[in-house]
Write an enzyme that holds these catalytic residues in place. Sequence first.
Site, PDB file in Angstrom:
ATOM      1  CB  CYS A 167      -4.573   3.407  -5.884  1.00  0.00           C
ATOM      2  SG  CYS A 167      -3.961   1.729  -5.637  1.00  0.00           S
ATOM      3  CB  CYS A 197      -0.924   0.002   1.205  1.00  0.00           C
ATOM      4  SG  CYS A 197      -1.990   1.472   1.262  1.00  0.00           S
TER       5      CYS A 197
HETATM    6  N1  LIG Z   1      -6.224  -2.248  -2.597  1.00  0.00           N
HETATM    7  C1  LIG Z   1      -4.829  -2.686  -2.713  1.00  0.00           C
HETATM    8  C2  LIG Z   1      -4.046  -2.359  -1.412  1.00  0.00           C
HETATM    9  C3  LIG Z   1      -3.914  -0.867  -1.185  1.00  0.00           C
HETATM   10  C4  LIG Z   1      -3.320  -0.166  -2.358  1.00  0.00           C
HETATM   11  C5  LIG Z   1      -3.433   1.346  -2.353  1.00  0.00           C
HETATM   12  N2  LIG Z   1      -4.275   1.943  -1.361  1.00  0.00           N
HETATM   13  C6  LIG Z   1      -2.068   1.979  -2.377  1.00  0.00           C
HETATM   14  O1  LIG Z   1      -1.928   3.144  -1.955  1.00  0.00           O
HETATM   15  O2  LIG Z   1      -1.133   1.315  -2.894  1.00  0.00           O
HETATM   16  C7  LIG Z   1      -4.786  -4.209  -2.922  1.00  0.00           C
HETATM   17  O3  LIG Z   1      -5.742  -4.887  -2.545  1.00  0.00           O
HETATM   18  O4  LIG Z   1      -3.765  -4.678  -3.440  1.00  0.00           O
END
Ligand SMILES: N[C@H](CCC[C@H](N)C(=O)O)C(=O)O
Length: 287
Positions: A225, A78
Amino acid sequence: MQTAQNIPFRKMNGLGNEILVVDLRGRAKSFSEAEVKNLAGRAETHFDQMMVLHDPSTPGTTAFVRIYNADGSQVSACGNGTRCVALSVAEDTGQTEMTFETDAGLLAARVESADRITVDMGVPKFDWQDIPLAEEFRDTRAIELQIGPIDAPILHSPSVVNVGNPHAIFWVEDVAAYDLARFGPLLENHPVFPERANISLAQVVSREHIILRTWERGAGLTKACGSAACAAAVCAMRKRLTERRVTVTLPGGNLEIEWTAADRILMTGAATHEHAGILPEAPAPAT
Ligand SMILES: N[C@H](CCC[C@H](N)C(=O)O)C(=O)O
């Protein structure tokens, strides 16, 4: 289900990506899926991702960071959350350089200010087995996958990459022209992605600038993200669409991404405090 024992939390965000930071170092505790979902569902502790710090096993590292999506699923990367953790640690200890253990490996972070935090997100993986995909695709710069005609214009031929978590990037002329909230979950759960996937629309504005919108695995539409920004940047570079340093504009703001000659992805951006408190007592399990 264990109740929370006077555990402090920090509610933060990374470009509007809602992050809960909980430090469990020195405690013999971890969260059940039910506790994670309960915290995600409460107004005071609502999050897209929760970053939980545990005692590390690698000498010289700051913490092992366990990462949970709002749906309770545990994931290995993340980007926005890691910047929030790095800022939190820097403010508590004065450290400006630190390394975290995650399920995806060691992540180094440098904190220059709350507006400039750089995380080394590691090395991207492009082989179909590493995404992972359910079947062999020789060229992961564009796999045979399309959605439509429920949505016009048709989306097709995404690039796929693993940057600690799985991503599919659809290349479009205008990211605003699609109802991502409607087809995001269809693609997130498409059988070609045995571990599901984060789904992004990427608009290449120039060789140094990408606009991005993401439907996140386990969290839905978010304002940003970080790992998707890394994923879109390296996939664009691999398709020769951009240089090795790009600005990625997400609904919540900009990230700077560099894919270094050493094959590592550096992500630089801000982290923001919202409020802090003590985790609420978890509800007694339904009898
Ligand atoms: N939803 C992503 C995890 C968080 C990614 C995102 N919030 C970031 O800032 O990289 C997954 O299930 O792989």
